[in-house]
Design an enzyme around this catalytic site. Structure first.
Site, PDB file in Angstrom:
ATOM      1  N   CYS A 122       0.953  -1.027  -0.038  1.00 62.25           N
ATOM      2  CA  CYS A 122      -0.045  -0.154  -0.139  1.00 62.25           C
ATOM      3  C   CYS A 122       0.966   1.319  -0.080  1.00 62.25           C
ATOM      4  O   CYS A 122       1.897   1.062  -0.754  1.00 62.25           O
ATOM      5  CB  CYS A 122      -1.058  -0.015   1.193  1.00 62.25           C
ATOM      6  SG  CYS A 122      -0.341  -0.277   2.769  1.00 62.25           S
ATOM      7  N   ILE A 123       0.619   2.288   0.742  1.00 66.48           N
ATOM      8  CA  ILE A 123       1.371   3.517   0.925  1.00 66.48           C
ATOM      9  C   ILE A 123       2.653   3.174   1.684  1.00 66.48           C
ATOM     10  O   ILE A 123       3.693   3.227   1.362  1.00 66.48           O
ATOM     11  CB  ILE A 123       0.597   4.584   1.077  1.00 66.48           C
ATOM     12  CG1 ILE A 123      -0.438   4.988   0.012  1.00 66.48           C
ATOM     13  CG2 ILE A 123       1.791   5.908   1.187  1.00 66.48           C
ATOM     14  CD1 ILE A 123      -0.072   4.954  -1.375  1.00 66.48           C
TER      15      ILE A 123
END
Length: 186
Positions: A122-123
């Site tokens: 994800c981030i």
């Protein structure tokens, strides 16, 4: 005869899970192998094709696929990697559970492919990605949620948000009920 207090001990709560997560003393890295051939990482490593090739990654599951999140797609990765994007928000109201089974299926197919290794990102590689890996471990490896959490925090600093923990608790309960029904039938 079991009391209400005994009954409460049988069921995990979000707070119980957060205590397990708080016991992790690891530093957050760009990428970590959290289970054989399953890596969790951040967006920087996901967009570094040379780093992915050095790790032997064959599949990329992006749990932050969106205009505001991580803009990966199959054309970015070309023929070197199989890509899957999930447009998840790391928020207290996002229903990530609708992606538990498709994400688990993608991870499972990746691991069954020759030399398959999957990066789930994800981030930051803490909440969305770890939630999807936990769902995979529960669905395909039949680990109870607490055991799956303990397995991951030995390898990576993760912290799914409260909403995702609650969704994982629901999944844990569903899988436990399904297992009990299957045992009763046999």
């Amino acid at each position: 005869m079991s009391t209400l207090k005994d009954k409460r001990k049988e069921y995990l709560t979000v707070k119980d899970l957060q205590r397990v997560l708080d016991s992790c003393k690891l530093q957050l890295n760009e990428v970590d192998e959290v289970y054989p051939k399953i890596y969790i990482g951040n967006v920087a490593v996901a967009q570094n094709k040379a780093a992915l090739q050095n790790l032997g990654i064959t599949h990329v599951l992006n749990a932050a696929h969106s205009k505001r999140g991580s803009k990966g797609n199959q054309s970015f990765y070309g023929n070197s990697f199989v890509y899957c994007g999930i447009p998840a928000d790391d928020s207290t109201h996002f229903d990530l559970d609708v992606y538990f089974k498709p994400a688990a299926d993608f991870i499972h197919r990746a691991l069954k492919s020759p030399d398959g290794k999957v990066l789930v990102h994800c981030i930051m590689g803490m909440s969305r990605s770890s939630t999807l890996v936990l769902a995979y471990l529960m669905i395909y490896r039949h680990l109870p949620l607490k055991k799956a959490l303990q397995t991951l925090i030995r390898k990576r600093a993760i912290y799914p948000n409260r909403n995702f923990l609650a969704l994982l608790l629901d999944l844990d309960l569903q899988l436990t009920r399904k297992k009990k029904k299957t045992c009763q039938i046999l």
